[in-house]
Scaffold this motif. Structure first.
Motif, short mmCIF file in Angstrom:
data_model
loop_
_atom_site.label_atom_id
_atom_site.label_comp_id
_atom_site.label_asym_id
_atom_site.label_seq_id
_atom_site.Cartn_x
_atom_site.Cartn_y
_atom_site.Cartn_z
N ARG A 9 0.83 -1.20 0.00
CA ARG A 9 0.00 0.00 0.00
C ARG A 9 0.87 1.25 0.00
N ILE A 10 2.03 1.18 0.64
CA ILE A 10 2.97 2.32 0.61
C ILE A 10 3.44 2.54 -0.83
N TRP A 11 3.81 1.47 -1.51
CA TRP A 11 4.27 1.58 -2.89
C TRP A 11 3.16 2.09 -3.80
N LEU A 27 -2.96 3.45 4.87
CA LEU A 27 -1.83 2.64 5.31
C LEU A 27 -2.19 1.86 6.57
N ARG A 28 -2.94 2.50 7.41
CA ARG A 28 -3.33 1.88 8.66
C ARG A 28 -4.69 2.38 9.04
N PRO A 29 -5.62 1.63 9.39
CA PRO A 29 -5.66 0.17 9.39
C PRO A 29 -5.93 -0.35 7.98
N ARG A 30 -5.72 -1.63 7.83
CA ARG A 30 -6.00 -2.28 6.55
C ARG A 30 -7.49 -2.14 6.24
N SER A 39 -10.10 -8.65 -3.72
CA SER A 39 -9.21 -8.16 -4.76
C SER A 39 -7.74 -8.37 -4.38
N ALA A 40 -7.41 -8.21 -3.10
CA ALA A 40 -6.03 -8.44 -2.66
C ALA A 40 -5.67 -9.92 -2.78
N SER A 41 -6.62 -10.78 -2.45
CA SER A 41 -6.39 -12.22 -2.57
C SER A 41 -6.18 -12.61 -4.03
N ALA A 42 -7.00 -12.06 -4.93
CA ALA A 42 -6.84 -12.35 -6.35
C ALA A 42 -5.50 -11.82 -6.86
N ILE A 55 -9.14 0.01 -6.66
CA ILE A 55 -8.43 1.28 -6.50
C ILE A 55 -9.09 2.37 -7.33
N ARG A 56 -9.56 2.02 -8.53
CA ARG A 56 -10.25 3.01 -9.36
C ARG A 56 -11.52 3.52 -8.69
N LYS A 57 -12.26 2.63 -8.04
CA LYS A 57 -13.48 3.05 -7.33
C LYS A 57 -13.13 3.99 -6.18
N LEU A 58 -12.05 3.70 -5.46
CA LEU A 58 -11.63 4.60 -4.38
C LEU A 58 -11.23 5.96 -4.94
#
Length: 88
Positions: A9-11, A27-30, A39-42, A55-58
């Motif tokens: 997430r930092i990158w 960055l915190r909390p997840r 999406s992270a699992s995929a 990320i686009r929705k955010l």
């Protein structure tokens, strides 16, 4: 590695900032929503599209202007005159 911080997430925020896009990942909390988890699992399995969509929705939620608010119009004042009855 810093305790409790996720380097991915930092990158991601660093790259977004580099190209003039506001950082959208906390960055915190997840993030605790199911969309992030899925999406992270995929992404860890090699499919990066669900995370890109997340990320686009955010980004859209952060950058898009708020929806327009309808202007209130003044209510017409009713006349206090008595209504005349029509003759038959």
């Amino acid at each position: 590695m810093m305790q409790g911080l996720d380097p991915s997430r930092i990158w991601a925020n660093l790259v977004m900032t580099r190209y003039g896009v506001p950082p959208v990942l906390a960055l915190r909390p997840r993030p605790l929503d199911a969309a992030y988890e899925g999406s992270a699992s995929a992404c860890m399995g090699g499919d990066h599209k669900p995370l890109a969509v997340y990320i686009r929705k955010l980004y859209d939620a952060k950058v898009s202007p708020p929806p327009p608010v309808a202007k209130k119009t003044a209510a017409k004042r009713r006349s206090t005159k008595p209504i005349a009855k029509k003759a038959k």
